[in-house]
Design an enzyme around this catalytic site. Sequence first.
Site, PDB file in Angstrom:
ATOM      1  N   LYS A  53       0.839  -1.201   0.000  1.00 28.75           N
ATOM      2  CA  LYS A  53       0.000   0.000   0.000  1.00 28.75           C
ATOM      3  C   LYS A  53       0.876   1.254   0.000  1.00 28.75           C
ATOM      4  O   LYS A  53       0.609   2.212  -0.715  1.00 28.75           O
ATOM      5  CB  LYS A  53      -0.949  -0.021   1.213  1.00 28.75           C
ATOM      6  CG  LYS A  53      -2.040  -1.078   1.041  1.00 28.75           C
ATOM      7  CD  LYS A  53      -2.817  -1.387   2.301  1.00 28.75           C
ATOM      8  CE  LYS A  53      -3.777  -2.550   2.038  1.00 28.75           C
ATOM      9  NZ  LYS A  53      -4.391  -3.113   3.244  1.00 28.75           N
ATOM     10  N   GLN A  97      -5.520  -1.525   9.516  1.00 29.64           N
ATOM     11  CA  GLN A  97      -5.189  -2.835   8.931  1.00 29.64           C
ATOM     12  C   GLN A  97      -5.675  -3.953   9.864  1.00 29.64           C
ATOM     13  O   GLN A  97      -5.307  -4.002  11.036  1.00 29.64           O
ATOM     14  CB  GLN A  97      -3.661  -2.923   8.729  1.00 29.64           C
ATOM     15  CG  GLN A  97      -3.186  -4.172   8.036  1.00 29.64           C
ATOM     16  CD  GLN A  97      -3.603  -4.253   6.561  1.00 29.64           C
ATOM     17  OE1 GLN A  97      -3.560  -3.292   5.835  1.00 29.64           O
ATOM     18  NE2 GLN A  97      -4.038  -5.426   6.146  1.00 29.64           N
ATOM     19  N   ASP A 120     -11.618   2.068   3.912  1.00 26.61           N
ATOM     20  CA  ASP A 120     -12.005   0.693   3.592  1.00 26.61           C
ATOM     21  C   ASP A 120     -13.509   0.468   3.775  1.00 26.61           C
ATOM     22  O   ASP A 120     -13.976  -0.676   3.770  1.00 26.61           O
ATOM     23  CB  ASP A 120     -11.211  -0.307   4.447  1.00 26.61           C
ATOM     24  CG  ASP A 120     -11.105  -1.675   3.765  1.00 26.61           C
ATOM     25  OD1 ASP A 120     -11.514  -1.803   2.590  1.00 26.61           O
ATOM     26  OD2 ASP A 120     -10.628  -2.620   4.411  1.00 26.61           O
TER      27      ASP A 120
END
Length: 303
Positions: A53, A97, A120
Amino acid sequence: MSNILDGRKLAKEIELILQQTIESGIEVAKRPPGLSVIRVGNDPASEVYVKHKEKACKRIGVRSFAKHLKEDISSEELTETIKSLNQDKNVDGILLQLPLPPHLDEAMLLRSLDPDKDADGLHPLNLGRLIKGENGPRSCTPAGVMALLERNHIKIEGKRAVVVGRSILVGKPMALMLEAANATVTVAHSRTKDLPSLTRQADLLVIAAGKPNLIGGNHIKDNSIVIDVGIHRLPPDQKSLQEGKKTKLCGDVITSEIEDKVAAYSPVPGGVGPMTVTMLLANTVNSWQKHCGLHLTISHLLP
Ligand code: NAP
């Protein structure tokens, strides 16, 4: 013609669009888009994903505000970090994450994200927006699957779709996105009886079970579309050793049993994985355009 849905190639094409979008907006915005990926502890798979990322941010001109926090951080301390990123005017996207260490309260932490910086799409407000068909950041992996299908001109409307897996991260939002695109969707999970007879009915099969080799030839309808979301690092086989690799990557599907039967399939690696990273960038750039009052030019890339 190949029946492989090449996520790497498409991810590169979309990255180029995002890069050009940043270049053309930066003079008015007076700053680049900013993304903060928060990693807690030392989960080896997360380390690899976060590196991908960060590299992707660098490639297209997104400023990375990565945070690597200690394994034993408390939920309260982590909430404070998230709150300060919520208020940071240079940050457009925040990604926590997963998985988090078990002592942390994942649901509470996701709720503490600013929904408009939720890169997300896992804040309850954004999941609600998805259910209601309202605009909002979408979960990157299913969004990546949608982009992979749509940009390969695979018609979704009217298809009988089966999604194997019902996690909040992948399976549930995937089913909702396919339904919004007018597929008729069934969701399977670990208690589903006779999985092969169900998956054999699928014109479009998306597997996100996290079980290597779960899906073989007898699970597949001829000429269907198969999307393998699973990703596993197994000990290297002979071929991987010859290529100098320390692990062998595979998905939930036994590729050799399905590749000649299906109309198209996504490989592992090189299918959904690169698309997930690209959709994270797309969510961040879209949010940057909103925060900086720019025209929203990339909404068509997002489901
Ligand atoms: P998860 O939270 O463990 O969920 C797995 C789902 O699969 C659960 O709903 C589970 O059912 C179901 N399941 C497990 N075994 C099954 C079986 N034998 N038959 C039918 N259903 C079964 O996993 P996840 O976070 O959704 O991730 C799934 C996979 O995708 C993992 O391999 C993960 O590494 C991968 N992934 C890849 C990307 C990418 O970018 N490529 C991104 C995210 C995740 P129950 O609900 O009944 O337990």
